[in-house]
Enzyme design. Sequence first.
Site, mmCIF file in Angstrom:
data_model
loop_
_atom_site.group_PDB
_atom_site.id
_atom_site.type_symbol
_atom_site.label_atom_id
_atom_site.label_comp_id
_atom_site.label_asym_id
_atom_site.label_seq_id
_atom_site.Cartn_x
_atom_site.Cartn_y
_atom_site.Cartn_z
ATOM 1 N N SER A 125 0.901 -1.307 0.019
ATOM 2 C CA SER A 125 0.113 0.018 0.015
ATOM 3 C C SER A 125 0.936 1.075 -0.022
ATOM 4 O O SER A 125 1.614 1.627 -0.914
ATOM 5 C CB SER A 125 -1.024 -0.185 1.142
ATOM 6 O OG SER A 125 -1.940 0.708 0.864
ATOM 7 N N LYS A 177 -22.129 17.308 7.359
ATOM 8 C CA LYS A 177 -21.132 17.466 8.296
ATOM 9 C C LYS A 177 -20.905 15.906 9.066
ATOM 10 O O LYS A 177 -19.747 15.737 9.681
ATOM 11 C CB LYS A 177 -21.463 18.523 9.413
ATOM 12 C CG LYS A 177 -20.613 19.052 10.487
ATOM 13 C CD LYS A 177 -19.175 19.068 9.695
ATOM 14 C CE LYS A 177 -18.223 19.574 11.004
ATOM 15 N NZ LYS A 177 -16.856 19.747 10.286
#
Length: 316
Positions: A125, A177
Amino acid sequence: MYKKSVMVVIGIFVVLSLVGLASMANSAKERGKANHSGKIAIIHVEGVILGGRGQSTVLFEQGGTDQVIKQIHEARDDKDVQAVVLRINSPGGSAAASQEVGEELKKLRAQGKVVVTSMGDVAASGGYWLAACTDKIYANPTTMTGSIGVYMPYANWEELYKKVGIYQEKIKSGPHKDIMSPERQMTQEEREIIQTMVNDIYNQFVEVVAEGRKMDKDQVRKLADGRIYTGNQGKQLGLVDELGNMYDAIDGAAQLAGIVGKPEIKELGKQTPWQMLFGPSEKVSTLLEQFLFKKAQNELSSGIPLEASPEKWQVK
């Protein structure tokens, strides 16, 4: 009179000894110069790649990328350093932190320094992101590498909260949010927002690998489905250049940099007291455990934002 003569003899002996030691030191230094025609810096990237200064305690030092970048700059500013070996033992981490270090490696190469990767147990990764930014990659046949991909963990604990009677009230400044909040299911619009972000980061990762490995993007995408490969498989697929250990990588770096003779090794960074006490074997097991448990840990992660910490939950 006798006492004074003895003191004079001792003084002469001390002076001659110091002159002799200085001469021996200079000779050793000159021999060193004669044997070494170039310097290679070793920079270690250990554990999960996280941005910032990291966290240090008496026993542990979890490195942030600021320390790695500082070492890259130290190698850059040392005119005697002709090449850098990046020793990677990492299961990955933050995409932004990997990108930050990767860009510094590109700048180092642009200034004429050779950068070669040596993969240890794991370079997957974000660890592979960094490797793709170097001139050449060495891996052991059993090194775990690849895992080219991106994911964002999300857990929905809505049903569990209902069973135990926990609910959370929010006053939001905007509809998204509290996106990825664990106490409710994501809306389709929110899912598309997250998917777009993942796709954007994934495409940037693919571009880094395609550029670094000189591969077509479509070819990279075929390999970049998130799976891991052995070092042996990685070489067959073009993700690794050579099979070998760190000392093979040092030899390869010396050859690429045109260093004649045995290079002088400059190891940057420092070992923590814990590492000095228990040696590298402790680090190896920790890294393997990190790799094996990282995905499971992320799957279990609630992804709770700080403003929704458990202290603010209300119980009916």
